[in-house]
Scaffold this active site. Structure first.
Site, PDB file in Angstrom:
ATOM      1  N   LYS A 197      -7.837  -0.697  10.993  1.00  0.00           N
ATOM      2  CA  LYS A 197      -7.117  -1.114   9.785  1.00  0.00           C
ATOM      3  C   LYS A 197      -5.835  -0.307   9.645  1.00  0.00           C
ATOM      4  O   LYS A 197      -4.787  -0.832   9.243  1.00  0.00           O
ATOM      5  CB  LYS A 197      -8.008  -0.940   8.556  1.00  0.00           C
ATOM      6  CG  LYS A 197      -7.441  -1.564   7.281  1.00  0.00           C
ATOM      7  CD  LYS A 197      -6.611  -0.593   6.464  1.00  0.00           C
ATOM      8  CE  LYS A 197      -6.116  -1.229   5.179  1.00  0.00           C
ATOM      9  NZ  LYS A 197      -5.255  -0.332   4.395  1.00  0.00           N
ATOM     10  N   HIS A 200      -1.197   9.038  -0.699  1.00  0.00           N
ATOM     11  CA  HIS A 200      -1.550   7.871  -1.495  1.00  0.00           C
ATOM     12  C   HIS A 200      -1.425   8.163  -2.980  1.00  0.00           C
ATOM     13  O   HIS A 200      -0.852   7.390  -3.753  1.00  0.00           O
ATOM     14  CB  HIS A 200      -2.996   7.456  -1.199  1.00  0.00           C
ATOM     15  CG  HIS A 200      -3.118   6.515  -0.042  1.00  0.00           C
ATOM     16  ND1 HIS A 200      -2.656   5.235  -0.075  1.00  0.00           N
ATOM     17  CD2 HIS A 200      -3.671   6.680   1.191  1.00  0.00           C
ATOM     18  CE1 HIS A 200      -2.915   4.630   1.071  1.00  0.00           C
ATOM     19  NE2 HIS A 200      -3.520   5.501   1.862  1.00  0.00           N
ATOM     20  N   GLU A 214       0.825  -1.207   0.000  1.00  0.00           N
ATOM     21  CA  GLU A 214       0.000   0.000   0.000  1.00  0.00           C
ATOM     22  C   GLU A 214       0.861   1.260   0.000  1.00  0.00           C
ATOM     23  O   GLU A 214       1.746   1.410   0.849  1.00  0.00           O
ATOM     24  CB  GLU A 214      -0.935   0.003   1.212  1.00  0.00           C
ATOM     25  CG  GLU A 214      -1.909   1.159   1.220  1.00  0.00           C
ATOM     26  CD  GLU A 214      -2.926   1.059   2.355  1.00  0.00           C
ATOM     27  OE1 GLU A 214      -3.400   2.111   2.808  1.00  0.00           O
ATOM     28  OE2 GLU A 214      -3.242  -0.084   2.770  1.00  0.00           O
ATOM     29  N   ASP A 249       2.802 -15.218  11.728  1.00  0.00           N
ATOM     30  CA  ASP A 249       1.472 -15.673  11.307  1.00  0.00           C
ATOM     31  C   ASP A 249       0.532 -14.474  11.363  1.00  0.00           C
ATOM     32  O   ASP A 249      -0.156 -14.240  12.360  1.00  0.00           O
ATOM     33  CB  ASP A 249       0.983 -16.793  12.229  1.00  0.00           C
ATOM     34  CG  ASP A 249      -0.332 -17.404  11.757  1.00  0.00           C
ATOM     35  OD1 ASP A 249      -1.002 -16.799  10.902  1.00  0.00           O
ATOM     36  OD2 ASP A 249      -0.695 -18.484  12.246  1.00  0.00           O
TER      37      ASP A 249
END
Length: 425
Positions: free
Chosen positions: A261, A375, A83, A277
């Site tokens: 998130k 972004h 991202e 994991d």
């Protein structure tokens, strides 16, 4: 001719043969086969030993976040993520939180929970008491199946028992608490519960249905907190808006999910770099966010009595620095060397600190210039590369798209074609 995915013995074939079969199935050309068959920095033999039916490798960017100061110690933090702007944002927020000892982070005991679910037992509440009566015998039996970790000071520590209602009737749920030291602990836990289940069955007269660890790692909590002058985040008004954004996340689960998130952007990027994991970490974190019955943010931001912006985070983290993929994947070994960590506790503390910094960066962007600015700059570069630009031309085309407010693949292609015709971009 109809395709048939029934391929007996596929797992027995060499990697090259498997890739050839898949290429024929999907109609991959030579270039695509060459890309897929390139294992990059993961040797083919190791990849083939890690999971089944391997046909190739996929490389994600391996970056390093800078500026981190955690518990008075400086770190360069490896992050693997696709991202745009996440690593830059983490580095920027880490700079804002460097005062004094920087971000404080403390992990508790490295204890995991192994579960045995017993069904069909008569008088389940009474049988639960009988299990607790036999606690020491059960722990002694469990230690036989974790001798190495016991010698190092860890191993089975306690037994907890609950009776839960279900559509099948009462289920006796036995928790064995195991200090797994510097391991993630899955293999150790699973070995223990599978071997002591017959003993539990004998005590209860029921049958053990499930014998496996729980990824709801409530005994492996990490807490991180930080304090910074509002000037470091853009002034008092920005700091107050960050607090407001935190309050909105507390009130609205739809916002809380996105809030968390952002935290996991940092946590999982470090988890991927160190071959943890990450699925277990995600599952446990989001379960913990729902522990009150309503999904809540894992972090909170406030203004203290001196006018400083303060943030705190609480999260379960099941990580390891020994065993599993962490010690098999060559890049994971390098990542741990860059971090300079020796223990799972320290790794967990770093990951929580990165999550808190990532959260601050996201909230600051949301309440100031907006999340898209960073972004879109990186997205513009990606589009320029996709269109075929190379070298310095990538930045030129990206800057032009940003300037014109037209950040699309089609416009990137038009700019590249213009450049190839000799026009100024």
């Amino acid at each position: 001719m109809e395709k048939n995915s029934r391929i007996p013995g596929f797992y027995k074939l060499p990697v090259e043969e498997r890739l050839k079969i898949v290429a024929e199935w999907a109609g991959l050309d030579e270039g695509e086969v060459s890309i897929l068959g390139n294992f990059g920095n993961l040797p083919r033999e190791i990849a083939d030993s890690m999971v089944e039916n391997v046909i190739g490798g996929m490389t994600y960017p391996f970056a390093v976040a800078v500026n981190f100061r955690i518990n008075g110690k400086d770190y360069l933090v490896p992050m693997v993520i696709e991202e745009p702007s996440v690593v830059a944002a983490a580095s920027n927020a880490a700079r804002m939180l460097r005062d004094g000892d920087g971000i404080k982070s403390v992990a508790g005991p490295q204890e995991m929970i192994g579960q045995i679910h017993i069904v069909g037992a008569r008088a389940p509440y009474y049988k639960a008491m009988k299990i607790l009566e036999s606690k020491q015998e059960i722990l002694d039996e469990a230690k036989k199946y974790s001798e190495t970790i016991v010698k190092l000071g860890g191993g089975p520590k306690d037994i907890e028992v609950r009776v839960v209602d279900s559509r099948m009737g009462p289920i006796i749920t036995v928790h064995i608490i195991v200090d797994v030291l510097d391991a993630m602990g899955a293999n150790t836990i699973n070995t223990i519960v599978e071997n002591i289940a017959p003993m539990i069955e004998k005590i209860t007269g029921g049958e053990a249905r499930l014998r496996i660890l729980s990824n709801y790692a409530t005994r492996r909590i990490v807490r991180a907190w930080a304090r910074t002058n509002p000037d470091n985040v853009g002034g008092r008004e920005i700091a107050e808006r960050i607090v407001e954004a935190s309050i909105i996340a507390e009130a609205d689960p739809y916002r809380a999910v996105t809030h968390n998130k952002g935290i996991m952007n940092g946590v999982i990027a470090v988890a991927l770099a160190t071959a943890q994991d990450h699925r277990a970490i995600e599952a446990g974190a989001h379960a913990y966010a729902s522990r009150t019955g309503v999904y809540k943010p894992l972090s909170t931001w406030e203004i203290d009595e001196e006018g400083y912006l303060v943030g705190s985070l609480e999260i379960p983290l099941q990580v390891g620095t020994v065993g599993g993929a962490t010690r098999v994947h060559p890049v994971a070994k390098i990542a741990l060397k860059i971090l300079g960590v020796k223990t799972a506790k320290e790794l967990a503390e770093i990951m929580a600190a990165v999550g808190l910094a990532q959260n601050l960066a996201a909230l600051r962007a949301l309440v100031s210039e907006g999340i898209q600015k960073g972004h879109m700059r990186l997205h513009a570069r990606n589009l320029a590369i996709t269109a075929g630009a190379t070298g310095e031309l990538v930045e030129k085309i990206a800057e032009r798209m940003i300037k014109d407010g037209k950040i699309t693949y089609e416009y990137a292609r038009q700019l590249l074609e213009a450049y190839l015709r000799g026009e100024k971009v």
